[in-house]
Design a protein around this motif. Structure first.
Motif, short mmCIF file in Angstrom:
data_model
loop_
_atom_site.label_atom_id
_atom_site.label_comp_id
_atom_site.label_asym_id
_atom_site.label_seq_id
_atom_site.Cartn_x
_atom_site.Cartn_y
_atom_site.Cartn_z
N PRO A 40 -6.52 1.33 -1.04
CA PRO A 40 -5.46 1.90 0.04
C PRO A 40 -6.54 2.34 1.54
O PRO A 40 -6.01 3.12 2.36
CB PRO A 40 -5.84 2.83 -0.88
N GLU A 57 -0.83 10.91 2.71
CA GLU A 57 -0.08 9.40 2.71
C GLU A 57 1.03 9.53 3.27
O GLU A 57 1.08 8.77 4.22
CB GLU A 57 -0.63 9.81 0.94
N GLY A 91 2.13 6.43 -6.77
CA GLY A 91 0.43 7.23 -7.64
C GLY A 91 1.33 8.38 -7.46
O GLY A 91 1.24 9.33 -8.16
N LEU A 132 2.35 1.98 -3.26
CA LEU A 132 1.15 2.19 -3.94
C LEU A 132 1.30 3.91 -3.83
O LEU A 132 0.82 4.74 -5.25
CB LEU A 132 -0.44 1.60 -3.65
N LEU A 141 -6.80 18.04 -8.64
CA LEU A 141 -6.16 17.74 -7.32
C LEU A 141 -6.38 18.14 -6.31
O LEU A 141 -6.73 17.54 -4.46
CB LEU A 141 -4.52 17.34 -7.92
N SER A 142 -6.94 19.47 -6.11
CA SER A 142 -6.73 20.39 -4.76
C SER A 142 -8.64 20.99 -4.76
O SER A 142 -9.05 21.66 -5.79
CB SER A 142 -5.93 21.68 -4.89
N ASN A 193 0.88 -0.95 0.02
CA ASN A 193 -0.09 -0.06 0.19
C ASN A 193 0.78 1.34 0.59
O ASN A 193 0.44 2.30 -1.23
CB ASN A 193 -1.02 0.14 1.70
N LYS A 212 -1.59 16.68 -1.22
CA LYS A 212 -2.28 15.08 -2.32
C LYS A 212 -1.29 14.20 -1.33
O LYS A 212 -1.87 13.89 -0.64
CB LYS A 212 -2.65 15.32 -3.59
N ALA A 219 -7.50 18.45 -2.03
CA ALA A 219 -7.93 17.41 -1.77
C ALA A 219 -8.75 16.21 -1.56
O ALA A 219 -9.32 16.47 0.39
CB ALA A 219 -6.33 16.80 -1.05
N TRP A 220 -8.68 14.94 -1.78
CA TRP A 220 -9.88 14.40 -1.47
C TRP A 220 -9.91 13.75 0.21
O TRP A 220 -8.82 13.45 0.69
CB TRP A 220 -10.74 13.26 -2.56
N PRO A 267 -9.25 11.96 -7.47
CA PRO A 267 -8.20 10.79 -7.23
C PRO A 267 -8.54 10.81 -5.65
O PRO A 267 -8.39 10.99 -4.53
CB PRO A 267 -6.98 10.98 -6.96
N THR A 268 -8.83 9.48 -4.88
CA THR A 268 -8.66 9.14 -3.54
C THR A 268 -7.64 9.22 -3.19
O THR A 268 -7.08 10.54 -2.31
CB THR A 268 -10.17 7.82 -2.96
N TYR A 269 -6.97 8.38 -2.97
CA TYR A 269 -5.40 8.18 -3.48
C TYR A 269 -4.70 8.02 -4.23
O TYR A 269 -5.16 7.78 -5.53
CB TYR A 269 -5.21 6.48 -1.96
N SER A 270 -3.29 8.26 -3.80
CA SER A 270 -2.98 8.65 -5.09
C SER A 270 -2.56 7.81 -6.11
O SER A 270 -2.46 7.94 -7.59
CB SER A 270 -1.52 9.41 -5.12
N GLY A 271 -2.62 6.71 -5.82
CA GLY A 271 -1.70 5.41 -6.17
C GLY A 271 -3.13 4.68 -6.53
O GLY A 271 -2.97 3.86 -6.84
N CYS A 272 -4.25 4.55 -6.47
CA CYS A 272 -5.16 3.85 -6.30
C CYS A 272 -5.39 3.30 -7.42
O CYS A 272 -5.63 4.35 -8.34
CB CYS A 272 -6.98 4.79 -5.67
N PRO A 273 -5.83 1.91 -8.03
CA PRO A 273 -5.84 1.77 -9.28
C PRO A 273 -6.90 1.96 -9.76
O PRO A 273 -7.03 1.58 -10.80
CB PRO A 273 -5.54 0.27 -8.81
#
Lengths: 255, 187
Positions: free
Chosen positions: B167, A136, A53, A49, B107-108, A46, A132, B110-111, B74-80
Motif C-alpha cells: 500500500p 487514504e 482496514g 485493502l 491512531l492519532s 489496494n 486516518k 495519523a502516521w 499503523p501505516t495504512y489502515s489495511g496494511c497486512p
C-alpha cells in the motif's frame, strides 16, 4: 439491534461508516486477478485493502460502544442482511470496469468530505479513525475522478459505458447525502456533520466533474435508499453468503 | 509459531543479572533507551532494509508497573504488515529477555511519511526504492516534486501507477535509464 445503555446513534454511525467500507471493499476485492490491466488490478486490490482496514477500525469501535463483547469480525461475519447499515450504492454488483469505477467515484466523492467533516467530531475516537481514513480516501478519489473524466471524455465506447454506469448508479448516490433522524441526532450532538452541507458540496463537485467527463446525470431521478436503515437490495443477499461463508460454516475458526 | 518463537529465544542471550539489577535500581530511562535501541534492529517485514523505528511506526516506549509498553501506529489502515510488526516487536523483546511487553495501537495523529528518518530515506534509495518527496500536499498522493530515479538519479521520471506491491508504494519509470522502480508515496 441492541438497545443497551450505549449511545445508539454513535453505534449506528460506526456501523454505517464501517459497513460502507466493508461492503465496497468486499465488492472490489472480487476484481483481484480479473482487472483489465495489471496496474488496475493492483490498484483495486489496494483500495479494497484500505477500505477493509477502515472497516475493521469502525466496526471494532462499534463493538466497543455496544459493550457486549462483539468484535469487528463478529460484526462483519455474523450479522444478517437487515443488520447491515451500508448505503445501497456500495452493494450494487460490480458490472463492467466502468460500473465499478463509477460506483467508486460516486462513493469516494462523498466519502472524503464526510471523513474530513468527521475529523471534527466531538468524539475523539471517531475523529481519529476519520483522520486516518481521510488520508487514504484522498487518493482513492484522485484515482476514481481521474478515470471517470478520462473514460467519460474518451472513446465512443468508453463514453457509452461510463454513461450507462452513471444511468444505473446515479439514483443510488442520493442516499449518501440524505439525512435521516440518526444523522440529525448525530449533528445535534456534534458527533457527525450536517449532511445537508456535505450534500451541497457533493452536488457542486458532481456538476463540475461530470461536465468535464462529458456525462449527464438525471438530477430528477428518484433517490433509491434504505440501506442505512437495513432495508437492502437483493444484491447484498448474494454478497453476504460468500463473504460470511467461512465463519458461518466453521464458527469461531481463526488463522 | 510457538516453536519458531521458542527457538529464537534460545539463540540470543537474555538479559544478564547485572542488567536486571540495574533496572531494579531505578535505571528506568536508560532501560527504555535500550528498548528503543533494540527496536531499531527490528526490520520492517515488507522492506527489511529499514527498521520499524526508522519508519516512524514506533511512537513511544514507556514502562508501566514493571511492564514495557510499546506504542505503534499503523501505516495504512489495511496494511497486512501491521499485525506482523506488532508480533515481531514482541518477539524481539521477548528474545532479549523482556517477558512483560504490551503493544498498544495509537491512531492519532495519523502516521505520515514525514516521520521517516533521513537515514532511512538513504537506505530506501540504496535498496532501489525512491524515498517520499515531502511537500505541501502530504496526504494527496501526487508527488510534491520531481522523483529521482534511485538507480541513475535522473529526474526525468514518470508515474506508471499510483499503486504498487504494497500500500505504501507506487510504480514509477525512469525515462533515461528506462528502469521501472518503486516510489514510497508521500502520505
Amino acid at each position: 439491534m441492541a438497545t443497551g445503555k450505549h449511545d445508539q446513534t454513535l453505534f449506528e454511525l460506526s456501523l454505517r461508516m464501517g459497513d460502507n467500507a466493508l461492503i465496497l471493499g468486499q465488492r472490489i476485492s472480487a476484481w483481484c486477478g480479473h482487472a483489465p490491466v495489471l496496474e488496475e488490478d493492483i490498484a483495486l486490490a489496494n483500495v479494497a485493502l484500505d477500505l477493509i482496514g477502515q472497516a475493521s477500525l469502525w466496526l471494532g469501535f462499534a463493538g466497543e460502544i455496544e459493550g457486549e463483547g462483539r468484535t469487528a469480525d463478529n460484526l462483519a461475519f455474523l450479522r444478517a442482511d437487515r443488520e447491515f447499515r451500508n448505503c445501497l450504492l456500495v452493494e450494487q454488483p460490480n458490472g463492467d470496469f466502468g460500473h465499478t469505477l463509477m460506483r467508486q467515484f460516486l462513493f469516494d466523492a462523498w466519502h472524503l468530505p464526510m471523513l474530513k467533516a468527521l475529523t471534527l467530531s466531538s468524539d475523539e475516537r471517531v475523529a481519529a479513525i476519520a483522520a486516518k481514513s481521510a488520508k487514504e480516501a484522498t487518493y482513492h478519489l484522485e484515482r476514481s475522478e481521474d478515470f471517470v473524466i478520462r473514460l467519460g471524455d474518451g472513446s465512443d465506447e468508453s463514453h457509452r459505458r461510463m454513461q450507462d454506469a452513471l444511468d444505473v448508479l446515479w439514483p443510488f448516490a442520493g442516499e449518501l447525502t440524505c439525512a435521516d433522524e440518526i444523522d440529525v441526532a448525530l449533528a445535534d450532538k456534534g458527533l457527525g456533520p450536517d449532511l445537508g452541507a456535505i450534500g451541497a458540496e457533493y452536488k457542486e463537485y458532481m456538476e463540475r466533474m461530470l461536465k468535464k467527463a462529458t456525462l449527464t446525470a438525471d438530477w430528477q431521478a428518484p433517490i433509491r435508499k434504505g440501506g442505512k436503515v437495513g432495508d437492502h437490495s437483493e444484491a447484498l443477499g448474494h454478497l453476504l453468503p460468500e463473504m460470511q461463508w467461512l465463519q458461518r460454516s466453521h464458527p469461531g475458526a481463526v488463522w | 509459531m510457538a516453536s519458531a518463537f521458542s527457538s529464537r529465544r534460545c539463540l540470543v542471550s537474555i538479559m544478564t543479572a547485572a542488567e536486571k539489577a540495574g533496572e531494579a535500581s531505578g535505571g528506568q530511562s536508560s532501560s527504555v533507551d535500550r528498548v528503543w535501541r533494540w527496536l531499531e534492529e527490528v526490520p520492517d517485514p515488507e522492506i527489511p532494509v529499514v527498521s520499524v523505528v526508522d519508519l516512524g511506526i514506533v511512537r513511544d516506549v514507556s514502562m508501566e508497573d514493571g511492564k514495557y509498553v510499546v506504542t505503534v501506529t499503523p501505516t495504512y489502515s489495511g496494511c497486512p504488515a501491521t499485525a506482523v510488526i506488532s508480533l515481531d516487536i514482541e518477539n524481539a523483546l521477548h528474545a532479549r529477555g523482556l517477558e512483560d511487553v504490551r503493544i498498544e495501537t495509537r491512531l492519532s495523529p495519523a502516521w505520515t511519511t514525514a516521520w521517516i528518518t533521513d537515514n532511512a530515506r538513504e537506505k530506501l534509495k540504496n535498496y532501489g526504492i525512491a524515498p517520499p518527496v515531502e511537500g505541501a500536499c502530504v496526504g494527496a498522493m501526487k508527488a510534491a516534486g520531481p522523483v529521482a530515479c534511485p538507480r541513475c538519479g535522473s529526474l526525468n521520471t514518470v508515474e506508471t501507477s499510483r499503486f504498487g506491491s504494497t500500500p505504501c508504494k507506487a510504480h514509477w519509470r525512469c525515462n533515461d535509464c528506462l528502469e521501472p522502480f518503486d516510489y514510497f508515496k508521500s502520505f
